[in-house]
Design an enzyme around this catalytic site. Structure first.
Site: not given
Length: 249
Positions: A135, A148
């Site tokens: 990501s 995350y």
């Protein structure tokens, strides 16, 4: 002889779109996920090219047991797509749920490395490829991204480490790092808050699941002497501008 791809998290989003893309191009696809009914729907729509394995990727024993059931014709895996992952919660670290942190670590890191380790001997034998879905959160921090972002930073760095360790084997390794993408991601992160999801994507022209499936297909089908180390993808309407400034005491 058709090539074989194993794709985790194939019940929705990037994983499902990638399974569809590779099956349509004549590959055999091993699609994994927790939701057996969704995997069955995928198989029904794509036909005999797709073999499904239903298990929770955090359960190492279940993963090994599922892999052991693969028919001989599918045991030679040419491409591993580590797509399964999730974000949970948007709270700052000081008020975050520790259980959610652990679930992200178990899914995004521990499960990914366990599956990769299990498949590495075969991937080396077949001079295959690994695509890890990371990501932009691996590179650009944001409030509430805490664990995350940390897990995705691990995925990106692990990909580079694999690439180094696999030097000379012919195995290719790529980290794909998407930005704002409209999938079930925000629904999962917000415990099903549809209005939050709608608000995030409204008017933004985000990345789609098929965009990332196309990127994976491109990476996987390059000539074997080429390796894309990392591929950062953002919609034009998103950028990495803006640092926080707190004013006052």
């Amino acid at each position: 002889m058709p090539k074989t791809a194993l794709i985790t998290g194939a019940t929705s989003g990037f994983g499902r779109a990638t399974a569809q893309r590779f099956a349509a191009q004549g590959w055999n696809v091993i699609a994994t996920g927790r939701r057996a009914e969704r995997l069955q729907t995928l198989r029904d729509s794509l036909g005999k090219r797709v073999h499904t394995l239903a298990f929770d990727i955090r359960d190492a024993d279940a993963m090994q047991a599922a892999l052991a059931t693969l028919p001989e014709a599918l045991q030679g895996i040419d491409l591993l797509v580590n797509n399964a992952g999730l974000a949970l919660g948007t709270a700052p670290a000081q008020s975050a749920d520790l259980g959610q942190w652990r679930q992200m670590i178990d899914t995004n890191i521990t499960a990914l490395v366990a599956l990769t380790h299990a498949l590495l001997p075969g991937l080396i034998e077949r001079r295959g490829a690994i695509v890890n879905i990371s990501s932009i959160a691996a590179t650009y921090p944001y409030a509430g991204g805490n664990v995350y972002g940390g897990t995705k930073a691990f995925v990106s760095q692990f990909s580079l480490g694999l690439r180094s360790d696999l030097h000379g084997t012919g195995v290719r390794v790529t980290s794909i790092e998407p930005g704002l993408a409209e999938t079930e991601f925000t629904l999962v992160r917000t415990s099903g808050n549809q209005s939050a999801s709608d608000q995030l994507y409204a008017g933004a022209q985000p990345i789609t699941d098929t965009d990332i499936a196309d990127a994976i297909w491109w990476v996987a089908t390059l000539p074997p002497h080429l390796n894309i180390n990392r591929l950062e993808v953002m919609p034009v309407n998103q950028s990495f501008a803006g640092f926080q400034i707190h004013r006052g005491q």
